[in-house]
Design a protein around this motif. Structure first.
Motif, PDB file in Angstrom:
ATOM      1  N   ALA A 124       0.839  -1.206   0.000  1.00 37.16           N
ATOM      2  CA  ALA A 124       0.000   0.000   0.000  1.00 37.16           C
ATOM      3  C   ALA A 124       0.875   1.257   0.000  1.00 37.16           C
ATOM      4  N   PHE A 125       1.973   1.228   0.777  1.00 46.79           N
ATOM      5  CA  PHE A 125       2.910   2.360   0.825  1.00 46.79           C
ATOM      6  C   PHE A 125       3.486   2.606  -0.576  1.00 46.79           C
ATOM      7  N   THR A 126       3.866   1.532  -1.267  1.00 47.25           N
ATOM      8  CA  THR A 126       4.459   1.662  -2.602  1.00 47.25           C
ATOM      9  C   THR A 126       3.446   2.233  -3.592  1.00 47.25           C
ATOM     10  N   VAL A 127       2.209   1.740  -3.531  1.00 47.89           N
ATOM     11  CA  VAL A 127       1.184   2.236  -4.464  1.00 47.89           C
ATOM     12  C   VAL A 127       0.983   3.747  -4.266  1.00 47.89           C
ATOM     13  N   LEU A 128       0.894   4.180  -3.017  1.00 46.41           N
ATOM     14  CA  LEU A 128       0.657   5.611  -2.763  1.00 46.41           C
ATOM     15  C   LEU A 128       1.858   6.465  -3.182  1.00 46.41           C
ATOM     16  N   THR A 129       3.070   6.027  -2.820  1.00 47.13           N
ATOM     17  CA  THR A 129       4.241   6.872  -3.138  1.00 47.13           C
ATOM     18  C   THR A 129       4.497   6.888  -4.643  1.00 47.13           C
ATOM     19  N   GLU A 130       4.282   5.741  -5.326  1.00 45.18           N
ATOM     20  CA  GLU A 130       4.474   5.731  -6.786  1.00 45.18           C
ATOM     21  C   GLU A 130       3.430   6.603  -7.479  1.00 45.18           C
ATOM     22  N   ALA A 131       2.294   6.792  -6.823  1.00 44.37           N
ATOM     23  CA  ALA A 131       1.263   7.666  -7.398  1.00 44.37           C
ATOM     24  C   ALA A 131       1.546   9.136  -7.072  1.00 44.37           C
ATOM     25  N   GLY A 132       2.657   9.390  -6.360  1.00 44.08           N
ATOM     26  CA  GLY A 132       3.081  10.765  -6.130  1.00 44.08           C
ATOM     27  C   GLY A 132       2.712  11.350  -4.774  1.00 44.08           C
ATOM     28  N   TYR A 133       2.127  10.544  -3.905  1.00 41.01           N
ATOM     29  CA  TYR A 133       1.788  11.075  -2.567  1.00 41.01           C
ATOM     30  C   TYR A 133       3.042  11.101  -1.698  1.00 41.01           C
ATOM     31  N   PRO A 134       3.144  12.043  -0.757  1.00 36.95           N
ATOM     32  CA  PRO A 134       4.335  12.106   0.103  1.00 36.95           C
ATOM     33  C   PRO A 134       4.475  10.848   0.969  1.00 36.95           C
ATOM     34  N   ALA A 135       5.724  10.420   1.153  1.00 37.57           N
ATOM     35  CA  ALA A 135       5.994   9.180   1.890  1.00 37.57           C
ATOM     36  C   ALA A 135       5.462   9.251   3.321  1.00 37.57           C
ATOM     37  N   GLU A 136       5.551  10.449   3.939  1.00 41.73           N
ATOM     38  CA  GLU A 136       5.107  10.555   5.336  1.00 41.73           C
ATOM     39  C   GLU A 136       3.592  10.332   5.429  1.00 41.73           C
ATOM     40  N   LEU A 137       2.874  10.857   4.428  1.00 41.46           N
ATOM     41  CA  LEU A 137       1.420  10.677   4.409  1.00 41.46           C
ATOM     42  C   LEU A 137       1.073   9.196   4.212  1.00 41.46           C
ATOM     43  N   ALA A 138       1.805   8.570   3.282  1.00 39.24           N
ATOM     44  CA  ALA A 138       1.572   7.139   3.013  1.00 39.24           C
ATOM     45  C   ALA A 138       1.855   6.322   4.272  1.00 39.24           C
ATOM     46  N   TYR A 139       2.925   6.683   4.980  1.00 37.12           N
ATOM     47  CA  TYR A 139       3.277   5.952   6.207  1.00 37.12           C
ATOM     48  C   TYR A 139       2.176   6.106   7.258  1.00 37.12           C
ATOM     49  N   LEU A 140       1.725   7.381   7.434  1.00 40.03           N
ATOM     50  CA  LEU A 140       0.700   7.629   8.447  1.00 40.03           C
ATOM     51  C   LEU A 140      -0.563   6.813   8.171  1.00 40.03           C
ATOM     52  N   GLU A 141      -1.013   6.822   6.912  1.00 35.82           N
ATOM     53  CA  GLU A 141      -2.300   6.199   6.598  1.00 35.82           C
ATOM     54  C   GLU A 141      -2.237   4.682   6.546  1.00 35.82           C
ATOM     55  N   CYS A 142      -1.098   4.127   6.087  1.00 32.34           N
ATOM     56  CA  CYS A 142      -1.059   2.681   5.830  1.00 32.34           C
ATOM     57  C   CYS A 142      -0.246   1.900   6.852  1.00 32.34           C
ATOM     58  N   CYS A 143       0.477   2.601   7.725  1.00 27.75           N
ATOM     59  CA  CYS A 143       1.294   1.874   8.701  1.00 27.75           C
ATOM     60  C   CYS A 143       1.006   2.374  10.125  1.00 27.75           C
ATOM     61  N   HIS A 144       1.212   3.660  10.342  1.00 28.70           N
ATOM     62  CA  HIS A 144       1.061   4.203  11.693  1.00 28.70           C
ATOM     63  C   HIS A 144      -0.318   3.894  12.278  1.00 28.70           C
ATOM     64  N   GLU A 145      -1.352   4.059  11.455  1.00 27.09           N
ATOM     65  CA  GLU A 145      -2.712   3.912  11.993  1.00 27.09           C
ATOM     66  C   GLU A 145      -3.148   2.460  12.175  1.00 27.09           C
ATOM     67  N   VAL A 146      -2.275   1.530  11.796  1.00 26.79           N
ATOM     68  CA  VAL A 146      -2.592   0.117  12.047  1.00 26.79           C
ATOM     69  C   VAL A 146      -2.861  -0.096  13.538  1.00 26.79           C
ATOM     70  N   LYS A 147      -2.107   0.619  14.372  1.00 26.67           N
ATOM     71  CA  LYS A 147      -2.276   0.417  15.819  1.00 26.67           C
ATOM     72  C   LYS A 147      -3.695   0.751  16.293  1.00 26.67           C
ATOM     73  N   GLN A 148      -4.261   1.855  15.763  1.00 23.52           N
ATOM     74  CA  GLN A 148      -5.612   2.238  16.224  1.00 23.52           C
ATOM     75  C   GLN A 148      -6.601   1.110  15.914  1.00 23.52           C
ATOM     76  N   ILE A 149      -6.454   0.553  14.702  1.00 25.26           N
ATOM     77  CA  ILE A 149      -7.387  -0.503  14.289  1.00 25.26           C
ATOM     78  C   ILE A 149      -7.080  -1.804  15.041  1.00 25.26           C
ATOM     79  N   ALA A 150      -5.787  -2.108  15.172  1.00 27.74           N
ATOM     80  CA  ALA A 150      -5.422  -3.347  15.886  1.00 27.74           C
ATOM     81  C   ALA A 150      -5.915  -3.285  17.331  1.00 27.74           C
ATOM     82  N   ASP A 151      -5.800  -2.118  17.975  1.00 26.51           N
ATOM     83  CA  ASP A 151      -6.283  -1.987  19.356  1.00 26.51           C
ATOM     84  C   ASP A 151      -7.788  -2.238  19.435  1.00 26.51           C
ATOM     85  N   LEU A 152      -8.522  -1.702  18.445  1.00 27.98           N
ATOM     86  CA  LEU A 152      -9.975  -1.912  18.438  1.00 27.98           C
ATOM     87  C   LEU A 152     -10.312  -3.392  18.234  1.00 27.98           C
ATOM     88  N   VAL A 153      -9.603  -4.036  17.309  1.00 29.68           N
ATOM     89  CA  VAL A 153      -9.854  -5.465  17.057  1.00 29.68           C
ATOM     90  C   VAL A 153      -9.521  -6.264  18.317  1.00 29.68           C
TER      91      VAL A 153
END
Ligand SMILES: NC(=O)c1ccc[n+]([C@@H]2O[C@H](COP(=O)([O-])OP(=O)(O)OC[C@H]3O[C@@H](n4cnc5c(N)ncnc54)[C@H](OP(=O)(O)O)[C@@H]3O)[C@@H](O)[C@H]2O)c1
Length: 348
Positions: A213-242
């Motif tokens: 997911a990070f690769t798809v977003l960055t190759e599409a021109g989105y900033p790496a930090e944004l891609a990291y936040l949306e596809c990696c960092h926020e995994v914790k919020q969802i994992a905690d809920l699960v």
């Protein structure tokens, strides 16, 4: 098929361990928590670990005298093997087995080496498993809060003279797990589901999903930090809920937009072809192909494994992650997470 579950310390009396000596071999992630919890439950504990390593020094700081393995196990009624899985076969053969006292019971934390025949205990040795369902740091923290992690219990072979099941349940009680629950299983089921879960979902599957997911977003021109936040960092919020509420509970907690998108796209992404590859992964776990590959690479000083580790560390997601995490220095404070990888015995 429902598992047998014991719920509460009253079903797992601690008395069978009261006049016994327990040797905890290894003072890493799991070993430190078992040794400290057992000792605080009033059980006589000795620790085996190399003295000149960080874990050996921590054992000393915690008031243990780290011994060599033969000395530690020679007087022990229960020998808990808290060594790295790949180091166990050699150490069991040369340092543990020849020094076990008659009627000793050997306790594993993971069934790998028994399941794949890499350790073959003598017939007069009781062989049991207590696998806490979480890292040692969590086992320790919950014990100190008068709570506990659930654990799995299995028996590979009973001891001719002692009641190996009673000893296993007492061990589960003394480390706090009986406060939550003791789930009966077999060495084979524990090993196969554990390996499959970490490969298909927890480590292999999730990491590759994030990287793709990070690769798809960055190759599409989105900033790496944004891609990291949306596809990696926020995994914790969802994992905690699960973790706290299950999948349905997680979906209840997120926005309708997130839930709608998840239901619409998840099944398109994880389709029959993924399920077929998961079945292949399970076959390789069950027929021993994975265990053989791990052993072969370990015998070659983990050459392939070390290359993979290096290449993962140099992936472009890493600098993006460092930037994002530097905005939240409190993330590295130990009380904010029970890290799976940090073996330091916090709260010792
Ligand atoms: N980590 C978890 O969350 C978890 C959860 C459930 C079950 N388990 C199971 O618990 C067991 C222990 O895993 P762990 O994660 O606690 O391991 P760990 O943190 O990596 O600790 C490994 C221990 O093994 C010792 N060791 C490794 N190689 C050795 C060698 N060649 N000679 C002597 N000692 C050696 C280390 O000693 P030094 O300190 O001297 O290097 C250390 O005390 C495994 O069976 C694992 O599958 C782990």
């Amino acid at each position: 098929m429902a598992a047998k579950i014991l719920r509460g310390p009253q079903d797992a009396p601690i008395d069978p361990l009261r006049d016994k000596t327990v040797a905890v071999v290894g003072f890493g992630n799991q070993g430190h928590a078992h040794a400290l919890n057992l000792r605080e439950s009033g059980i006589e504990v000795v620790v085996a670990n190399r003295r000149d390593t960080p874990n050996g020094r921590r054992a000393l700081e915690c008031g243990f005298e780290p011994m060599n393995i033969p000395d530690a196990v020679s007087d022990a009624d229960l020998v808990i093997i808290a060594l790295a899985d790949e180091a166990q076969p050699q150490l069991y053969l040369h340092s543990i087995a020849p020094n076990l006292k008659a009627d000793a019971i050997v306790g594993f934390l993971h069934g790998f080496n028994i399941r794949y025949g890499l350790i073959e205990p003598a017939a007069d040795v009781g062989v049991i498993l207590i696998a806490p369902k979480g890292p040692g740091r969590t086992l320790r923290r919950l014990y100190r809060q008068d709570r506990g992690l659930p654990c799995l219990f299995a028996m590979h072979q009973d001891s001719p003279k002692s009641d190996a099941e009673a000893i296993g349940l007492a061990w589960a009680n003394a480390i706090g797990c009986a406060r939550a629950g003791i789930i009966y299983t077999s060495f084979a089921d524990e090993t196969e589901t554990d390996l499959f879960g970490e490969q298909a979902v927890l480590c292999g599957g999730m990491s590759e999903l994030i990287l793709a997911a990070f690769t798809v977003l960055t190759e599409a021109g989105y900033p790496a930090e944004l891609a990291y936040l949306e596809c990696c960092h926020e995994v914790k919020q969802i994992a905690d809920l699960v973790y706290q509420r299950g999948l349905a509970g997680m979906y209840q907690a997120v926005s309708n937009t997130a839930e709608f998108g998840g239901h619409r796209v998840g099944p398109l992404l994880i389709d029959d072809s993924v399920r077929q590859r998961m079945q292949h992964i399970l076959r390789e776990v069950r027929d021993g192909t994975f265990a053989k590959a791990l052993r072969q690479d370990y015998d070659r000083d983990f050459t392939w494994f070390k290359q993979q580790r290096e290449s993962a560390r140099s992936h472009p997601i890493e600098p993006a992650g460092e930037t994002v995490r530097s905005l939240m220095p409190w993330l590295s404070e130990p009380q904010d997470s029970d890290s799976l990888s940090d073996p330091s015995p916090s709260g010792a």
